[in-house]
Design an enzyme around this catalytic site. Structure first.
Site, PDB file in Angstrom:
ATOM      1  N   CYS A 184      18.587  45.645   5.423  1.00 34.41           N
ATOM      2  CA  CYS A 184      18.847  46.639   6.468  1.00 34.41           C
ATOM      3  C   CYS A 184      18.112  46.252   7.748  1.00 34.41           C
ATOM      4  O   CYS A 184      17.542  45.167   7.843  1.00 34.41           O
ATOM      5  CB  CYS A 184      18.463  48.039   5.988  1.00 34.41           C
ATOM      6  SG  CYS A 184      16.699  48.356   5.890  1.00 34.41           S
ATOM      7  N   THR A 237       2.823  20.523  22.136  1.00 40.79           N
ATOM      8  CA  THR A 237       4.046  20.598  21.330  1.00 40.79           C
ATOM      9  C   THR A 237       4.600  19.199  21.116  1.00 40.79           C
ATOM     10  O   THR A 237       4.526  18.356  22.004  1.00 40.79           O
ATOM     11  CB  THR A 237       5.126  21.503  21.975  1.00 40.79           C
ATOM     12  OG1 THR A 237       6.299  21.476  21.145  1.00 40.79           O
ATOM     13  CG2 THR A 237       5.496  21.086  23.387  1.00 40.79           C
ATOM     14  N   ASN A 255      -1.453  16.726  25.772  1.00 39.57           N
ATOM     15  CA  ASN A 255      -1.254  16.498  24.342  1.00 39.57           C
ATOM     16  C   ASN A 255      -2.192  15.384  23.898  1.00 39.57           C
ATOM     17  O   ASN A 255      -2.540  14.507  24.692  1.00 39.57           O
ATOM     18  CB  ASN A 255       0.211  16.109  24.056  1.00 39.57           C
ATOM     19  CG  ASN A 255       0.617  16.334  22.606  1.00 39.57           C
ATOM     20  OD1 ASN A 255      -0.079  15.919  21.673  1.00 39.57           O
ATOM     21  ND2 ASN A 255       1.747  16.986  22.407  1.00 39.57           N
ATOM     22  N   HIS A 301       9.842  31.954  18.733  1.00 36.86           N
ATOM     23  CA  HIS A 301      10.035  31.823  17.284  1.00 36.86           C
ATOM     24  C   HIS A 301       9.513  33.023  16.496  1.00 36.86           C
ATOM     25  O   HIS A 301       9.224  32.911  15.311  1.00 36.86           O
ATOM     26  CB  HIS A 301       9.411  30.511  16.783  1.00 36.86           C
ATOM     27  CG  HIS A 301      10.127  29.285  17.290  1.00 36.86           C
ATOM     28  ND1 HIS A 301       9.555  28.023  17.317  1.00 36.86           N
ATOM     29  CD2 HIS A 301      11.380  29.131  17.783  1.00 36.86           C
ATOM     30  CE1 HIS A 301      10.429  27.161  17.806  1.00 36.86           C
ATOM     31  NE2 HIS A 301      11.538  27.795  18.107  1.00 36.86           N
ATOM     32  N   ASP A 307       1.485  32.934  16.277  1.00 39.86           N
ATOM     33  CA  ASP A 307       0.177  33.593  16.219  1.00 39.86           C
ATOM     34  C   ASP A 307       0.063  34.488  17.451  1.00 39.86           C
ATOM     35  O   ASP A 307       0.859  34.409  18.362  1.00 39.86           O
ATOM     36  CB  ASP A 307      -0.953  32.548  16.144  1.00 39.86           C
ATOM     37  CG  ASP A 307      -0.985  31.590  17.332  1.00 39.86           C
ATOM     38  OD1 ASP A 307      -0.898  32.053  18.483  1.00 39.86           O
ATOM     39  OD2 ASP A 307      -1.092  30.362  17.110  1.00 39.86           O
TER      40      ASP A 307
END
Ligand code: BJW
Ligand code: ZN
Length: 250
Positions: A127, A192, A217, A116, A101
């Site tokens: 192509c 994460t 977290n 990523h 995002d």
């Protein structure tokens, strides 16, 4: 614990941040894993692969259109904004993200490394055509279409310019991220699960080079075993508090 984390960051010479889907959860972007991390009945590992795209490009595009829609509506939350402010204040030097995002960018983070890819970019499967849909103004056209998007140059199917399982990460981004990790004396890891590699090596590299690891977290992750400080809670609540404390110490 919060005070100790603030002390680590305020005392660091070269601190960096490493983020995952959890930092965008409070902006309304679903995570991959965990209770709210599911899309229909599929798991990320079943959709985010080149094989899945080859087998059923319609299904994979449906997944990405659904995500693009959610992300388009999302705004940076206090966690993204706190990281941008930490960079502005010179407390952190870069944000390395696994997210596709644009929320770190929207929050004002300048030195952003996207490991990523980015969900608002597409590229041709045949192509070397690439397109940034925000720049070309075609985001809504792609989201609202039911057809497979086609390459304007060669007519082949376009795919999201993101990294799927089994695919290499962009060389530039990975080199930069590993270099930053080797130089960092502290890393702030946010939201994460720390199970997807090579990204998850990053906090381990910092640790191996003698740096400190601060983690935020809502639950334990693959990074928690090496965390010097584990702050359990929502990123959008903890990061503003951390920012306030670091500011006082600076
Ligand atoms: C909150 C919160 C709140 C919630 N506040 N917290 C060892 C070395 C190298 C590779 C491998 C290896 N072992 C296995 C591999 C292969 C594989 C891999 O890692 N597999 C594992 C699953 C076992 N890796 C790859 O295939 C990678 N490529 C590769 O290795 O290439 C080698 C190669 C070289 C040369 C030629 C060819 C090949 C590629 C990995 C690509 C990952 N792609 C995805 C999709 C991206 C596109 C998209 O967005 O659609 O990336 S999968 C998905 O997982 C996405 C994410 O970036 C990534 C990580 O997930 P993340 O961000 O951690 O999210 P979640 O949902 O897992 O966790 C959320 C967390 O937030 C949780 O902990 C919550 O508790 C927390 N949370 N709310 C704070 N409010
Ligand atoms: Zn093409």
């Amino acid at each position: 614990m919060l005070e100790y984390a603030a002390k680590i960051l305020a005392g660091a010479r070269f601190a960096i941040a490493f983020t995952g889907a959890g930092i965008s959860a409070e902006s309304g972007v679903p995570t991959f894993r965990g209770a709210n991390g599911l899309w229909k009945k599929y798991r990320a590992e079943e959709l985010a692969t080149p094989e899945a795209f080859q087998r059923d490009p319609y299904l994979v595009w449906e997944f990405y259109r659904w995500r693009m829609k959610k992300i388009l509506r999302a705004k940076p939350n206090p966690a993204h904004l706190s990281l941008a402010e930490m960079e502005e204040l010179g407390i952190i030097k870069a944000v390395i993200t696994q997210n596709v995002d644009d929320l770190h960018r929207d929050a004002g983070t300048r030195n952003l490394i996207e490991l990523h890819g980015n969900i608002f970019r597409v590229r041709c499967t045949s192509c070397d055509y690439r397109e940034n849909l925000k720049e070309s103004g075609r985001v809504l056209e792609i989201i609202n279409s039911k057809e497979l998007p086609r390459c304007p140059r060669c007519g082949s199917v376009l795919r999201p310019d993101v990294v799927w399982f089994g695919e290499p990460l962009p060389r530039d981004a990975l080199d930069k991220a590993f270099d930053l990790a080797e130089r960092a004396d502290a890393i702030l890891v946010v939201g994460t699960s720390g199970v997807v590699y090579p990204a998850a090596y990053i906090p381990y590299i910092v640790k191996e080079h003698g740096g400190m690891v601060v983690e935020v977290n809502v639950e334990r992750s693959g990074i928690t075993p090496i965390a010097d400080v584990f702050l359990r809670g929502r990123a959008g609540e903890i990061l503003p508090k951390l920012l306030r404390l670091v500011r006082e110490l600076k």
